[in-house]
Enzyme design. Structure first.
Site, short mmCIF file in Angstrom:
data_model
loop_
_atom_site.label_atom_id
_atom_site.label_comp_id
_atom_site.label_asym_id
_atom_site.label_seq_id
_atom_site.Cartn_x
_atom_site.Cartn_y
_atom_site.Cartn_z
N HIS A 212 -45.72 100.85 16.12
CA HIS A 212 -44.57 99.97 15.86
C HIS A 212 -44.99 98.51 15.74
CE1 HIS A 212 -42.04 103.41 17.25
NE2 HIS A 212 -43.02 103.55 18.12
N SER B 45 -54.60 77.12 -2.45
CA SER B 45 -53.29 76.82 -3.01
C SER B 45 -53.41 75.60 -3.90
CB SER B 45 -52.32 76.54 -1.85
OG SER B 45 -51.26 75.71 -2.29
N LYS C 166 -54.87 75.86 2.62
CA LYS C 166 -54.67 77.30 2.50
C LYS C 166 -55.94 78.07 2.13
CE LYS C 166 -51.42 79.34 3.03
NZ LYS C 166 -50.22 79.63 2.21
N GLU D 116 -54.01 91.27 -1.02
CA GLU D 116 -52.62 91.36 -1.50
C GLU D 116 -52.56 92.09 -2.83
OE1 GLU D 116 -50.31 87.46 -0.18
OE2 GLU D 116 -52.31 87.03 -0.87
#
Ligand code: ARG
Length: 465
Positions: free
Chosen positions: A155, A276, A282, A289
């Site tokens: 979980h 970024s 970043k 991804e």
């Protein structure tokens, strides 16, 4: 040129021609089409339909087509209906009227099945090798941090402590099953359809086993109608790719989380992350991804062919031409994702103290403690209750597991013995999980060693010497 036309008074409309043409994508099959046609020419020669000299000419011309097709401009401006038509036109340009004999007793319905099988056979072998390379990288990553303790989650809440290699071996097992699946798929792909004709079997008595041997197929199909109508082998391949991407997407998600500022367990190499355009600080996990994103796309490929095939009447229907783009896409994305995942895995640096602290600060030891109580004779439900109360008390009073010493623990409940306090260290409880498949340190060391042996045995089995 067309491979049909006698029965028609007018040619196809421009719209229909453009709508139905598949050359712009099935050109991918050119090498398979040539290889299959060379074997078919030899089969025609064995039937006496071609002389040996004619067969030689055709085989040579096909070889030239294959070598010319290496040049990407080869297909520019071609308006042929599909790759089979294109190759025959090229053949005609090279050998003239002799080209008209190559299609004797053959249908494009079996030819397309053969081409896709030849193509997928190479794809499946590539995917298999890439899976094994990734598995090798996961083992390397496990060997880099053999004793690292990390919280295992259910979980997405800290559940029980496990060893880092144990966590990675879970993925190793998923990819090992993927290898099995690809091999099983390969066995279903690897069956020769030639000789099936359009749907009823060829009108010429080919020795199909000879053609199979020529093209290195260990078996021949048993029913001509099944060949024309069947795309199970393509769906099996898409399913295998989907399962690989599913596993990769979970690994990607884990590592996106573990490399985040919130977890800070690991960093990903600069070579697999992006910055970024606006925010200078970043370092984004785009490689992972994208792997996660590609999984949706490959599931779409599987779904697309599933839906295309559903309810089609026997045998061949032109709908089935829609099998190719999902197949080509799934292979490209699966192969790309496997290569990417390997490079990411090779770049991972684990900060072992972070997950170790996460394990120590949380109550991942609770189960170990309850089980120790059960081993000392306390019924498990009672043991569960006592440890639950200990956790509740600790949470309410800002106590970590390591704040409890033996005497204080024994004073909390009469069932606790002072020596049980050793189990409040996450790496201690693991020692009771030495059964096969558990995270006990010896069990994990053995599993890691066996995984290496299994991988070596697999790669020797798969790679042709
Ligand atoms: N381009 C077709 C396909 O990929 C070739 C198969 C035969 N075509 C036909 N109209 N019978 O499925």
């Amino acid at each position: 040129m067309k491979l049909w036309g006698g029965r028609f008074e007018t040619g196809p409309s421009v719209v229909f021609e453009q709508f139905s043409g598949s050359l712009h994508f099935d050109k991918t099959l050119v090498f398979a089409d040539v290889e299959g046609s060379q074997a078919f020419a030899r089969a025609l020669a064995r039937q006496g339909i071609l002389t040996d000299e004619e067969c030689g000419k055709l085989v040579k011309a096909f070889a030239e087509i294959a070598s010319e097709a290496q040049n990407p401009t080869y297909f520019e401006g071609a308006g042929d209906e599909d790759i089979h038509t294109f190759v025959i036109r090229k053949l005609q340009e090279k050998v003239g009227g002799l080209a008209a004999k190559i299609h004797t007793g053959r249908s494009r319905n079996e030819q397309v099945s053969l081409d896709v099988r030849l193509y997928l056979r190479t794809c499946a072998e590539t995917v298999l090798e890439q899976l094994m390379e990734l598995m090798g990288s996961l083992l390397d990553l496990a060997h880099k941090y053999p004793d690292a303790v990390v919280p295992g989650y259910t979980h997405l809440r800290r559940a029980q402590a496990v060893l880092w290699p144990h966590y990675l071996l879970a993925y190793f097992e998923m990819f090992a099953r993927d290898c099995e699946r690809v091999q099983q798929t390969l066995a279903r792909i690897n069956v020769l359809p030639l000789g099936s004709g359009a749907l009823a079997g060829s009108g010429f008595p080919f020795d199909r086993s000879e053609i199979a041997a020529d093209l290195h197929f260990p078996a021949i199909t048993r029913n001509s109608m099944d060949v024309s109508g069947d795309r199970d082998f393509a769906l099996d391949f898409l399913y295998s790719c989907s399962m690989i991407l599913l596993h990769l997407s979970r690994l990607a998600e884990d590592w996106i989380l573990y490399s985040s500022e919130e977890f800070q367990w690991m960093t990903l190499g600069d070579g697999v992350t992006s910055g970024s355009s606006l925010m200078p600080q970043k370092k984004n996990p785009d490689s992972l991804e994208l792997i996660r994103g590609k999984s949706g796309r490959v599931f779409g490929d599987l779904t697309s062919l599933f839906v295309t095939m559903k309810g089609l009447p026997m045998t061949y229907n032109r709908d089935m031409q829609e099998d190719k783009e999902p197949l080509f896409d799934a292979f490209r994305q699966t192969s790309g994702s496997l290569a990417m995942a390997k490079v990411v895995a090779d770049s991972v640096v684990l900060y072992t103290s972070k997950p170790a602290i996460a394990a120590e600060e949380s109550w991942v030891v609770a189960t170990d403690l309850a089980e120790e109580l059960a081993r000392s004779g306390v019924p498990f439900h009672r043991a569960h209750q006592i440890v639950g109360q200990l956790v509740l008390y600790s949470v309410n009073n800002g106590k970590k597991p390591s704040d409890w010493k033996g005497e204080a623990l024994a004073a909390f409940a009469p069932e606790f013995k002072p020596e049980m306090a050793r189990l409040l260290t996450p790496s201690e409880g693991m020692k009771s999980r030495e059964l096969p498949g558990g995270t006990g340190p010896q069990a994990v060391a053995k599993a890691l060693q066996e995984a290496g042996q299994r991988l070596r045995a697999m790669s020797e089995h798969v790679r042709p010497v």
